[in-house]
Design a protein around this motif. Sequence first.
Motif, mmCIF file in Angstrom:
data_model
loop_
_atom_site.group_PDB
_atom_site.id
_atom_site.type_symbol
_atom_site.label_atom_id
_atom_site.label_comp_id
_atom_site.label_asym_id
_atom_site.label_seq_id
_atom_site.Cartn_x
_atom_site.Cartn_y
_atom_site.Cartn_z
ATOM 1 N N ALA B 625 0.842 -1.201 0.000
ATOM 2 C CA ALA B 625 0.000 0.000 0.000
ATOM 3 C C ALA B 625 0.874 1.248 0.000
ATOM 4 O O ALA B 625 0.559 2.252 -0.669
ATOM 5 N N LEU B 626 1.988 1.172 0.711
ATOM 6 C CA LEU B 626 2.886 2.318 0.768
ATOM 7 C C LEU B 626 3.484 2.605 -0.614
ATOM 8 O O LEU B 626 3.589 3.762 -1.040
ATOM 9 N N VAL B 627 3.851 1.553 -1.321
ATOM 10 C CA VAL B 627 4.370 1.738 -2.686
ATOM 11 C C VAL B 627 3.318 2.435 -3.538
ATOM 12 O O VAL B 627 3.597 3.439 -4.215
ATOM 13 N N ALA B 628 2.078 1.897 -3.499
ATOM 14 C CA ALA B 628 1.033 2.444 -4.352
ATOM 15 C C ALA B 628 0.747 3.908 -4.010
ATOM 16 O O ALA B 628 0.720 4.776 -4.893
ATOM 17 N N THR B 629 0.570 4.205 -2.721
ATOM 18 C CA THR B 629 0.211 5.578 -2.363
ATOM 19 C C THR B 629 1.368 6.535 -2.679
ATOM 20 O O THR B 629 1.131 7.661 -3.123
ATOM 21 N N THR B 630 2.595 6.082 -2.472
ATOM 22 C CA THR B 630 3.723 6.969 -2.771
ATOM 23 C C THR B 630 3.756 7.319 -4.258
ATOM 24 O O THR B 630 3.945 8.482 -4.629
ATOM 25 N N LEU B 631 3.565 6.292 -5.097
ATOM 26 C CA LEU B 631 3.605 6.556 -6.538
ATOM 27 C C LEU B 631 2.461 7.466 -6.953
ATOM 28 O O LEU B 631 2.641 8.398 -7.750
ATOM 29 N N SER B 635 2.621 11.303 -8.467
ATOM 30 C CA SER B 635 2.107 11.686 -9.779
ATOM 31 C C SER B 635 1.291 12.971 -9.696
ATOM 32 O O SER B 635 1.034 13.604 -10.709
ATOM 33 N N PHE B 636 0.882 13.363 -8.487
ATOM 34 C CA PHE B 636 0.147 14.618 -8.351
ATOM 35 C C PHE B 636 1.078 15.809 -8.157
ATOM 36 O O PHE B 636 0.643 16.951 -8.232
ATOM 37 N N ALA B 637 2.358 15.533 -7.881
ATOM 38 C CA ALA B 637 3.283 16.639 -7.622
ATOM 39 C C ALA B 637 3.659 17.317 -8.936
ATOM 40 O O ALA B 637 4.062 16.664 -9.886
ATOM 41 N N ASP B 638 3.526 18.616 -8.984
ATOM 42 C CA ASP B 638 3.874 19.350 -10.194
ATOM 43 C C ASP B 638 5.197 20.070 -10.063
ATOM 44 O O ASP B 638 6.005 20.107 -10.981
ATOM 45 N N ASP B 639 5.406 20.619 -8.878
ATOM 46 C CA ASP B 639 6.572 21.480 -8.687
ATOM 47 C C ASP B 639 7.754 20.612 -8.272
ATOM 48 O O ASP B 639 8.119 20.548 -7.118
ATOM 49 N N THR B 640 8.337 19.905 -9.231
ATOM 50 C CA THR B 640 9.355 18.913 -8.883
ATOM 51 C C THR B 640 10.762 19.397 -9.201
ATOM 52 O O THR B 640 11.713 18.657 -9.041
ATOM 53 N N LEU C 141 -6.566 -0.542 -12.921
ATOM 54 C CA LEU C 141 -7.754 0.105 -12.340
ATOM 55 C C LEU C 141 -7.333 1.254 -11.424
ATOM 56 O O LEU C 141 -7.924 2.342 -11.458
ATOM 57 N N ILE C 142 -6.289 1.003 -10.599
ATOM 58 C CA ILE C 142 -5.799 2.076 -9.725
ATOM 59 C C ILE C 142 -5.334 3.256 -10.577
ATOM 60 O O ILE C 142 -5.600 4.420 -10.276
ATOM 61 N N TRP C 143 -4.674 2.921 -11.656
ATOM 62 C CA TRP C 143 -4.178 3.967 -12.549
ATOM 63 C C TRP C 143 -5.349 4.763 -13.154
ATOM 64 O O TRP C 143 -5.319 5.995 -13.216
ATOM 65 N N ILE C 144 -6.395 4.046 -13.579
ATOM 66 C CA ILE C 144 -7.556 4.741 -14.149
ATOM 67 C C ILE C 144 -8.146 5.704 -13.123
ATOM 68 O O ILE C 144 -8.427 6.874 -13.422
ATOM 69 N N GLY C 145 -8.294 5.205 -11.880
ATOM 70 C CA GLY C 145 -8.832 6.061 -10.822
ATOM 71 C C GLY C 145 -7.979 7.309 -10.642
ATOM 72 O O GLY C 145 -8.484 8.435 -10.542
ATOM 73 N N THR C 146 -6.656 7.089 -10.636
ATOM 74 C CA THR C 146 -5.754 8.225 -10.461
ATOM 75 C C THR C 146 -5.907 9.221 -11.606
ATOM 76 O O THR C 146 -5.936 10.438 -11.398
ATOM 77 N N MET C 148 -8.513 9.764 -13.428
ATOM 78 C CA MET C 148 -9.777 10.495 -13.324
ATOM 79 C C MET C 148 -9.618 11.656 -12.347
ATOM 80 O O MET C 148 -10.054 12.779 -12.618
ATOM 81 N N MET C 149 -8.957 11.374 -11.224
ATOM 82 C CA MET C 149 -8.700 12.436 -10.252
ATOM 83 C C MET C 149 -7.874 13.555 -10.890
ATOM 84 O O MET C 149 -8.150 14.737 -10.710
ATOM 85 N N GLN C 150 -6.856 13.177 -11.633
ATOM 86 C CA GLN C 150 -5.975 14.195 -12.194
ATOM 87 C C GLN C 150 -6.687 15.031 -13.254
ATOM 88 O O GLN C 150 -6.472 16.240 -13.348
ATOM 89 N N LEU C 151 -7.544 14.361 -14.040
ATOM 90 C CA LEU C 151 -8.301 15.128 -15.040
ATOM 91 C C LEU C 151 -9.200 16.140 -14.342
ATOM 92 O O LEU C 151 -9.325 17.284 -14.782
ATOM 93 N N LEU C 152 -9.805 15.693 -13.219
ATOM 94 C CA LEU C 152 -10.694 16.579 -12.478
ATOM 95 C C LEU C 152 -9.926 17.745 -11.866
ATOM 96 O O LEU C 152 -10.327 18.901 -11.962
ATOM 97 N N LEU C 153 -8.805 17.423 -11.230
ATOM 98 C CA LEU C 153 -8.106 18.434 -10.438
ATOM 99 C C LEU C 153 -7.194 19.308 -11.281
ATOM 100 O O LEU C 153 -7.002 20.475 -11.012
ATOM 101 N N LYS C 154 -6.558 18.706 -12.290
ATOM 102 C CA LYS C 154 -5.531 19.428 -13.032
ATOM 103 C C LYS C 154 -5.978 19.819 -14.436
ATOM 104 O O LYS C 154 -5.336 20.642 -15.074
ATOM 105 N N GLY C 155 -7.033 19.150 -14.902
ATOM 106 C CA GLY C 155 -7.438 19.419 -16.269
ATOM 107 C C GLY C 155 -6.492 18.727 -17.237
ATOM 108 O O GLY C 155 -5.492 18.149 -16.838
ATOM 109 N N PRO C 156 -6.816 18.818 -18.511
ATOM 110 C CA PRO C 156 -6.041 18.067 -19.496
ATOM 111 C C PRO C 156 -4.730 18.770 -19.863
ATOM 112 O O PRO C 156 -4.532 19.144 -21.017
ATOM 113 N N ASN C 157 -3.840 18.960 -18.896
ATOM 114 C CA ASN C 157 -2.552 19.555 -19.251
ATOM 115 C C ASN C 157 -1.650 18.512 -19.900
ATOM 116 O O ASN C 157 -1.974 17.329 -19.954
ATOM 117 N N SER C 158 -0.496 18.939 -20.370
ATOM 118 C CA SER C 158 0.292 18.054 -21.220
ATOM 119 C C SER C 158 0.777 16.826 -20.446
ATOM 120 O O SER C 158 0.837 15.729 -20.991
#
Lengths: 263, 653, 191
Positions: B625-631, B635-640, C141-146, C148-158
């Motif tokens: 779970a830690l691997v998955a949540t970390t990745l 992926s949400f981090a923009d300012d890297t 599936l986890i990736w798809i969920g992620t 969807m979240m990113q499209l919602l929160l960040k929009g379709p950026n590059s």
Amino acid sequence: MTGPIAEAEKLLLLKASGLMLLVVVPVILMALAFAWRYRATNDRAAYSPDWDRSRVVEITVWGIPAIMVGLLATMVWDKTHALDPYKPLPGGEPLLVQAVALNWKWLFIYPDHGIATVNELAIPADRPVSFRVTSQVAMNSFIIPDLGGQIYAMAGMETQLNLQANEPGKMQGRNMQFSGTGFPQQTFDVLAMTEADFDGWIERVRASDQALDDRSFAEISQPSIAAPVTYFASAPQGFFAGLLAGSADMPHAADTTAEGAGN
Amino acid sequence: MTEDISPLLGRLGPDALPLYSWVAMGGAMVTVAGGLGFLAIVTWLGKWRELWSGWITSVDHKRIGIMYIVLALIMLIRGFVDAIMMRLQQALAMDGGGYLPPEHFEQIFSSHGTIMIFFMAMPFVTGLMNFAVPLQIGARDVAFPVMNSISFWLTAAGAGLVLVSLVIGKFSTAGWTGYPPYSGVQFTPGVGVDYWIWAVLVSGVGSTLTGINFVVTILRKRTTGMTLMHMPMFTWTALCSSILIVFAFPALTVVTAMLALDRTVGTHFFTNDGGGNVMNFMNLFWIWGHPEVYILILPAFGIFSEVVATFSSKRLFGYPSLVYATMVIAVLSFTVWLHHFFTMGAGANVNAIFGIATMVIAVPTGVKVFDWLFTMYRGRIRFEPPMLFTLGFMCLFVVGGMSGVLLAIPPINYATHNTTFLVAHFHNMIIPGALFGYVAGYMYWFPKAFGFRLDRNWGARAFWFWFTGFILAFMPLYVIGLMGMPRRMESYANPDWQPWLIIAFLGACLILLGIVSLGIQLWVSVRDRVRLAAEADDPWDGRTLEWSTSSPPPAWNYTELPIVSVRDSFHEAKLTGKPIPTAPLTASIHVPRNTAVGPVIGFAGFCVGFGVIWFIWWLAAVGLALVATTLIARSFADDTESEAFPGRGTGIS
Amino acid sequence: MTTAVRHSDSEVSFGFWLYLMSDAILFGLIFATFVVMSTNLAGGPGGTDLFSMTNLSMQTALLLTSSLTVALAHHAAMEERIGPALVWLALTFALGAGFLVLEVRELSGFVASGAGPNRSGYLSAFFTLLSTHGLHVSAGLIWIGTMMMQLLLKGPNSRVLSRLSRLTLFWHFLDIVWIGIFSVVYLPELF
């Protein structure tokens, strides 16, 4: 003590080594000579810092190893077929011996004589011997170094090895594949003898008061280190085939583990 | 066999402590004391912050490379302790003498091989690739710096599992190849083989990512003008090695995962019963295992190529030949795996074909040796330590090549397989062939990494100890191998072997002095770093790009990226007196920010491995779970990235 | 404009192709093992005794359809139509989850009837091949969920779009593996 297979393998080793030394020795000498001759402090040696190609040298350095490997390859092809462990040896009807690896000992069954032994293998000298090899435990590897050859022993599978001893004498055979605590001591005596002595040995085995059956087999299947030589006056026909086919049902789950026997 | 499995601790209990022999207890105590001592020293020096932000979370390829090499050197010491313990045991073990109980001896030969291949050689070569490749191709970093950090920490996690097995539980007794059915639960219950499996699996994932990273880096991040045929030889070999990693490591993953399933779930891939197929393990294992040899050795060949040209002050002879030979070796390495089990009883045709295929590899390898010889011819050779190791390699390696060809001849193999002849052969390839190369590379690039050279005299001493020690330690093994001595013998009864084994032990003692010399060299050099800092930017009269930047280089390697048009571009620049042209910097340089993603995933990988080994299922689940949540979080981090160097051409200047 | 170290899109997609290649080899070796072990029944049941045509057709239909929906999601996102992209992604998720439910139901049925992975070499290889694919689908599936979240929160950026294109690739790859399973594992037993 030796045999035709071991002699042929040794000769091949010497030939192949000799052939390769023709290249290996000059390379080592060149490395040392070039290093010394072109040391930085030697101002008298030539210096060509931009010399990095030469068609003659390139052809030679690809050519010499290629020729060498070509020669060796023909040798490999011939000798691998000539010394194939499965190939029956010339010199008459071979003696058939079935070898079974156990923890940590060897069971030998002589189907033509209906006898079996543990950790002692008698063979007539000057007559081919044909082994059928399997294992009831982990993978083992069957070898009699003085006679040459080596073959894996694997549960549920039969491998073959054909050997011959040139003259009477005593040798040692063993398992070469690490298989647990008793592995270092997993050896057996190989007695090459005249036909007459061999017949006498058969009679001695037949005089034993033990017989190979499911009960005595279960007993010798117990892991033990440096098990004593045991003779079985009789061994049922098809016992080896039964082991090959039924190795899945052998009672070995917990009692043949390394821990069960080890310290 | 019934085991108590508690939900909290699995099968971990007080009997996991190594109380079965005083030697094992000593090993455990040294390990624990080493770990605690390290923590204490860092705390005492107040260096935690620096360690965390400068190293652990760093994504700079140079720092990651250095950490890989530190890991490799630590594991070299651990693996060597195993080695000299085995040599001592065998020197004494005539007729059941010696000081090690069988089960301990078995753990030692298993951990020695596992450590030396997976946790010494692999990190060493990966570390050198990490440090040198981006510099050699004029890149600012590898293609995926964060993934690079993940790779390192997964490798470290695997090494951690091996080290922990010294203290908690036991290590495998099934050898570094873990052949079933012996490695199955039927013959080796307990956690030992599981430690082996999970150490290899976890670090194998890291290696696979490294392979992908470096293929992309080398093929996509070269600076302007750095065509493939302008690349330094080391980069070429790193490329071939990385491609081999991408193709070969899946086999290792598959085969160890299947063995794990056999042991943990009760499947029948490699069991004697239930329709298992032992031969499938050997095929899969060596489909990885043989290319692995070249994964380790090709980059060493690359280092020898760099070193021999630099210290001969001469262009590398036959560069195109060397490139093609490297590629040929890489391709052929997938076609020879069966030579590891000629004695399985395959037919003569199959054995002969694989034997011949194996020998064919000797052709491009021979070409390489000749090309290095002709690089020295009419050169001006300086006997700096890296060059000594290279010369030692050339003299010893051809012997190992010869014994390799002998082993590739099936009938000779029948007589020598599983003997110490085989042991001598592969050590002859891996010590002079790979390790000498790594040590040469370490001494060669050390000034680039730290800004000062390593002491020359101690380097030379280290070489002579390693060289003579190797000869004494392994030539006797060839002899007793031909006399029929099996490998992995805890004791023996043949008096003819003992003198040779005593000589081999003395050889190991010389190698010990070699390792000690390496340690002294490092200490002396750090002490004299000011004196040794002279000309550190280009201490060897280097030829390739990495010597044109400062030592140590800035985090971004080159402020203005060089534009190259020839092979030895830096050498050409020095020759003509004109600096290497650079692309003007038009904007500020950004480098990736440090991140804890790598260490966190490494830690999580360790937890998964440890959890499965001990049946502590919650821990394994938490790790995953830690691997998955970390990745996902990453992926949400923009300012890297952060600005590391201000731009010059942005309208101000 | 910065001369950033950050990898360009082409590097990431090249790296991803390398990963897929490596993963394809992994599956290839498991397939090879399955073929090697396909006759090692050890007296246990074989595919003919176990497999159900209906289940197989349903699974295949779900997965093949999901390949279409994920492509439509990617297409919509490329045109910056976030709503439809999210809907298509959600549909893909549902189809993938449906596939997994069927798979888990099938496999747990086998286990319950005594045909679990520890029954025979054949079943070991079968379960391993199927679960390896199933684990990939779960990760997808986890990736798809992620996404969807990113499209919602960040929009379709590059960066989001580039990730979405790799998700699509990954999902097609799993489809191809499934076709391999379909043809190597099921077909010979069912026809």
